[in-house]
Design a protein around this motif. Sequence first.
Motif, PDB file in Angstrom:
ATOM      1  N   LYS A   1       1.991   0.785  44.672  1.00 48.42           N
ATOM      2  CA  LYS A   1       1.950   0.246  46.095  1.00 48.42           C
ATOM      3  C   LYS A   1       1.780   1.632  46.686  1.00 48.42           C
ATOM      4  O   LYS A   1       2.100   2.946  45.290  1.00 48.42           O
ATOM      5  CB  LYS A   1       3.533  -0.131  46.634  1.00 48.42           C
ATOM      6  CG  LYS A   1       4.260  -1.314  46.417  1.00 48.42           C
ATOM      7  CD  LYS A   1       4.473  -1.950  47.772  1.00 48.42           C
ATOM      8  CE  LYS A   1       5.137  -3.321  47.209  1.00 48.42           C
ATOM      9  NZ  LYS A   1       4.062  -4.436  46.951  1.00 48.42           N
ATOM     10  N   ALA A   2       1.020   2.040  47.858  1.00 47.28           N
ATOM     11  CA  ALA A   2       0.713   3.381  47.782  1.00 47.28           C
ATOM     12  C   ALA A   2       0.681   3.446  49.269  1.00 47.28           C
ATOM     13  O   ALA A   2       1.003   2.182  50.179  1.00 47.28           O
ATOM     14  CB  ALA A   2      -0.803   4.012  47.986  1.00 47.28           C
ATOM     15  N   THR A   3       1.813   4.536  50.073  1.00 48.86           N
ATOM     16  CA  THR A   3       2.534   4.759  51.425  1.00 48.86           C
ATOM     17  C   THR A   3       1.903   6.426  51.609  1.00 48.86           C
ATOM     18  O   THR A   3       2.115   7.357  50.770  1.00 48.86           O
ATOM     19  CB  THR A   3       3.498   4.409  51.286  1.00 48.86           C
ATOM     20  OG1 THR A   3       4.684   4.725  52.458  1.00 48.86           O
ATOM     21  CG2 THR A   3       4.444   4.705  50.412  1.00 48.86           C
ATOM     22  N   THR A   4       1.928   6.683  52.826  1.00 49.63           N
ATOM     23  CA  THR A   4       1.629   7.468  53.022  1.00 49.63           C
ATOM     24  C   THR A   4       2.554   9.002  53.685  1.00 49.63           C
ATOM     25  O   THR A   4       3.831   8.049  54.061  1.00 49.63           O
ATOM     26  CB  THR A   4       0.402   7.628  54.789  1.00 49.63           C
ATOM     27  OG1 THR A   4      -0.484   6.913  54.293  1.00 49.63           O
ATOM     28  CG2 THR A   4      -0.401   8.902  55.193  1.00 49.63           C
ATOM     29  N   LEU A   5       2.005   9.773  53.365  1.00 45.97           N
ATOM     30  CA  LEU A   5       3.858  10.961  53.502  1.00 45.97           C
ATOM     31  C   LEU A   5       3.013  11.536  55.349  1.00 45.97           C
ATOM     32  O   LEU A   5       2.300  11.820  54.663  1.00 45.97           O
ATOM     33  CB  LEU A   5       3.784  11.739  51.956  1.00 45.97           C
ATOM     34  CG  LEU A   5       4.298  12.864  51.570  1.00 45.97           C
ATOM     35  CD1 LEU A   5       5.682  12.178  51.528  1.00 45.97           C
ATOM     36  CD2 LEU A   5       4.720  13.204  50.301  1.00 45.97           C
ATOM     37  N   THR A   6       4.431  11.842  55.315  1.00 45.25           N
ATOM     38  CA  THR A   6       3.761  12.591  56.994  1.00 45.25           C
ATOM     39  C   THR A   6       4.815  13.205  56.720  1.00 45.25           C
ATOM     40  O   THR A   6       5.584  13.667  56.454  1.00 45.25           O
ATOM     41  CB  THR A   6       3.998  11.584  57.935  1.00 45.25           C
ATOM     42  OG1 THR A   6       5.372  10.134  57.961  1.00 45.25           O
ATOM     43  CG2 THR A   6       2.699  10.330  57.692  1.00 45.25           C
ATOM     44  N   THR A   7       4.067  14.251  58.357  1.00 43.43           N
ATOM     45  CA  THR A   7       5.232  15.372  58.722  1.00 43.43           C
ATOM     46  C   THR A   7       6.169  14.883  59.840  1.00 43.43           C
ATOM     47  O   THR A   7       5.980  13.524  60.194  1.00 43.43           O
ATOM     48  CB  THR A   7       3.887  16.348  58.752  1.00 43.43           C
ATOM     49  OG1 THR A   7       3.369  15.869  60.454  1.00 43.43           O
ATOM     50  CG2 THR A   7       3.885  17.684  57.295  1.00 43.43           C
ATOM     51  N   ALA A   8       6.749  15.552  60.201  1.00 41.04           N
ATOM     52  CA  ALA A   8       7.851  15.227  61.306  1.00 41.04           C
ATOM     53  C   ALA A   8       7.182  14.603  62.573  1.00 41.04           C
ATOM     54  O   ALA A   8       7.603  14.599  63.142  1.00 41.04           O
ATOM     55  CB  ALA A   8       9.144  16.642  61.353  1.00 41.04           C
ATOM     56  N   ASP A   9       6.002  15.648  62.750  1.00 40.12           N
ATOM     57  CA  ASP A   9       5.516  15.875  63.771  1.00 40.12           C
ATOM     58  C   ASP A   9       4.200  14.493  63.624  1.00 40.12           C
ATOM     59  O   ASP A   9       3.243  14.209  63.792  1.00 40.12           O
ATOM     60  CB  ASP A   9       4.783  16.330  64.355  1.00 40.12           C
ATOM     61  CG  ASP A   9       4.255  17.826  63.085  1.00 40.12           C
ATOM     62  OD1 ASP A   9       3.647  17.045  62.536  1.00 40.12           O
ATOM     63  OD2 ASP A   9       3.030  18.295  63.808  1.00 40.12           O
ATOM     64  N   ALA A  10       4.436  13.154  62.691  1.00 36.35           N
ATOM     65  CA  ALA A  10       3.692  12.390  62.303  1.00 36.35           C
ATOM     66  C   ALA A  10       2.168  12.234  61.527  1.00 36.35           C
ATOM     67  O   ALA A  10       1.469  11.845  61.502  1.00 36.35           O
ATOM     68  CB  ALA A  10       3.503  11.332  63.192  1.00 36.35           C
ATOM     69  N   ARG A  11       2.407  13.627  60.920  1.00 39.89           N
ATOM     70  CA  ARG A  11       1.260  13.922  60.745  1.00 39.89           C
ATOM     71  C   ARG A  11       0.349  13.778  58.859  1.00 39.89           C
ATOM     72  O   ARG A  11       1.393  14.202  58.527  1.00 39.89           O
ATOM     73  CB  ARG A  11       0.574  15.845  60.520  1.00 39.89           C
ATOM     74  CG  ARG A  11      -0.327  15.752  61.897  1.00 39.89           C
ATOM     75  CD  ARG A  11      -1.026  17.396  62.132  1.00 39.89           C
ATOM     76  NE  ARG A  11      -0.135  18.311  61.324  1.00 39.89           N
ATOM     77  CZ  ARG A  11       0.217  19.385  63.289  1.00 39.89           C
ATOM     78  NH1 ARG A  11      -0.283  19.035  64.244  1.00 39.89           N
ATOM     79  NH2 ARG A  11       0.802  19.648  62.468  1.00 39.89           N
ATOM     80  N   PRO A  12      -0.670  13.128  58.547  1.00 41.12           N
ATOM     81  CA  PRO A  12      -0.741  13.039  56.942  1.00 41.12           C
ATOM     82  C   PRO A  12      -0.572  14.032  56.228  1.00 41.12           C
ATOM     83  O   PRO A  12      -1.181  15.639  56.145  1.00 41.12           O
ATOM     84  CB  PRO A  12      -1.718  11.828  56.940  1.00 41.12           C
ATOM     85  CG  PRO A  12      -3.090  12.246  58.224  1.00 41.12           C
ATOM     86  CD  PRO A  12      -1.591  13.032  59.407  1.00 41.12           C
ATOM     87  N   ALA A  13       0.063  14.172  55.024  1.00 41.54           N
ATOM     88  CA  ALA A  13       0.881  15.102  54.208  1.00 41.54           C
ATOM     89  C   ALA A  13       0.318  14.821  52.403  1.00 41.54           C
ATOM     90  O   ALA A  13       0.469  15.888  52.406  1.00 41.54           O
ATOM     91  CB  ALA A  13       2.123  15.831  54.366  1.00 41.54           C
ATOM     92  N   GLY A  14       0.215  13.741  52.420  1.00 43.42           N
ATOM     93  CA  GLY A  14      -0.381  13.362  51.356  1.00 43.42           C
ATOM     94  C   GLY A  14       0.537  11.841  50.797  1.00 43.42           C
ATOM     95  O   GLY A  14       0.248  11.017  51.852  1.00 43.42           O
ATOM     96  N   THR A  15       0.317  11.527  49.642  1.00 44.69           N
ATOM     97  CA  THR A  15       0.560  10.049  49.695  1.00 44.69           C
ATOM     98  C   THR A  15       1.726   9.740  48.388  1.00 44.69           C
ATOM     99  O   THR A  15       1.496  10.564  46.972  1.00 44.69           O
ATOM    100  CB  THR A  15      -0.606   9.699  48.781  1.00 44.69           C
ATOM    101  OG1 THR A  15      -1.997   9.866  49.660  1.00 44.69           O
ATOM    102  CG2 THR A  15      -0.480   7.513  48.143  1.00 44.69           C
TER     103      THR A  15
END
Lengths: 171, 223
Positions: free
Chosen positions: B132-146
């Motif tokens: 399973k892959a899921t997106t890592l996001t910052t506090a302001d909901a910007r993508p930061a990784g996986t």
Amino acid sequence: MAAGDPQATASFVRRFQARVFGLAVSIVGATATAEDVAQEAFVRAWRYAGGYDPRRGAVLPWLLSITRNAAIDAIRLRRDRPYEPEVMLALLTAADNAIAEPSDEVADADRIRVALRGLPLEQATAVVLAIFHGLTAKEIAERQGVPLGTVKTRIRLGMSRLRDHFEVRDE
Amino acid sequence: MHGLLPELATGAAAGDDRAWALAHVSRCQDCRRDLNQLTTAADAVLLLAPSVEPPPRFESTVLARLDAASTPPPRRRLLARRRVVAALAFAVCMLVAAGGGALYVQSRTAEDRRLAEQYRQTLAVANGRYLKATTLTTADARPAGTVFLYQGNPSWLLVTVTTAPADGAYSVLAVDRAGAAHAIGTCQVINRTGTFGYRLRMAVAEVSEIRLQSTDALLRATR
Ligand SMILES: [Zn+2]
């Protein structure tokens, strides 16, 4: 596959759907389950598109291995009973299920069909149970009531003969 | 060792045998070449299944499902993803080889092609279907990784940070469905990037969130 382009995605699905659905039917039998499996295979292929290297060429085997995995998941989940290996073998080695479009894959399929026909029945059965039914050597041994070592030997001999008949093009 | 390669190629190798064989293959070029050939032959057996036309609605149903799955990644992200995939393949082999525990994985672009191929095999051979892959996001909901979660034996997770808001040491935490946070390890983000693999000591289905917490930033991936 070109994941970004709806037109390309549609033609990708159209081009391969009969192969994917055919494999799903071969493994799970039941048509409704097979349809689920085939759909799931396309979704997974799309998701794993990054794992496919177009320079390797053969997209169909890649797509079919994903389909096989989805089918095995369905079997394990629903406890559907796949075809008996003897039926499966007859299906696979029948002469006239060739692919319509001429390609390397036709040649590959012909060579592997001839090789599979040439195997002793017990080796071909062990290979089919592993590849299509997703059984481990231990599960095959239990199912057939033969020692584990015997199954391992059958898979080893069967696969090395298939490999020898099937010259790898691009290595 | 050679005796196990046909079992790996057909998927008949189980448990310890499989882990051990994969670990060996990840280090041994001869066996990798053999496994390649055997896997190609095993894949070709699948070509023998007859073609069957699916019901008429099939194509539109598939297209609808693909459409719903998410927006397809644009070309640039696809390339980035290939690099992630390569790191992932490497991580699988290393984790299997190390038999668990935390480790640091450096993505090496030069080996991408070989690793991508290895990844394909790993998926086919090592029951990669539970990835399973899921997106890592910052506090302001910007993508930061996986974050990749793999249910297997052993289960593991791989964190790839591509655009962290800040460098530094991050604690990696797995939050279970009851809301309890379990420490998994730490990772050092340098130049806002990094790839890290860890043994996961709980079922993937039990994980509700992965958190990366540093003194300066919080990154979250929810399932
Ligand atoms: Zn070796």
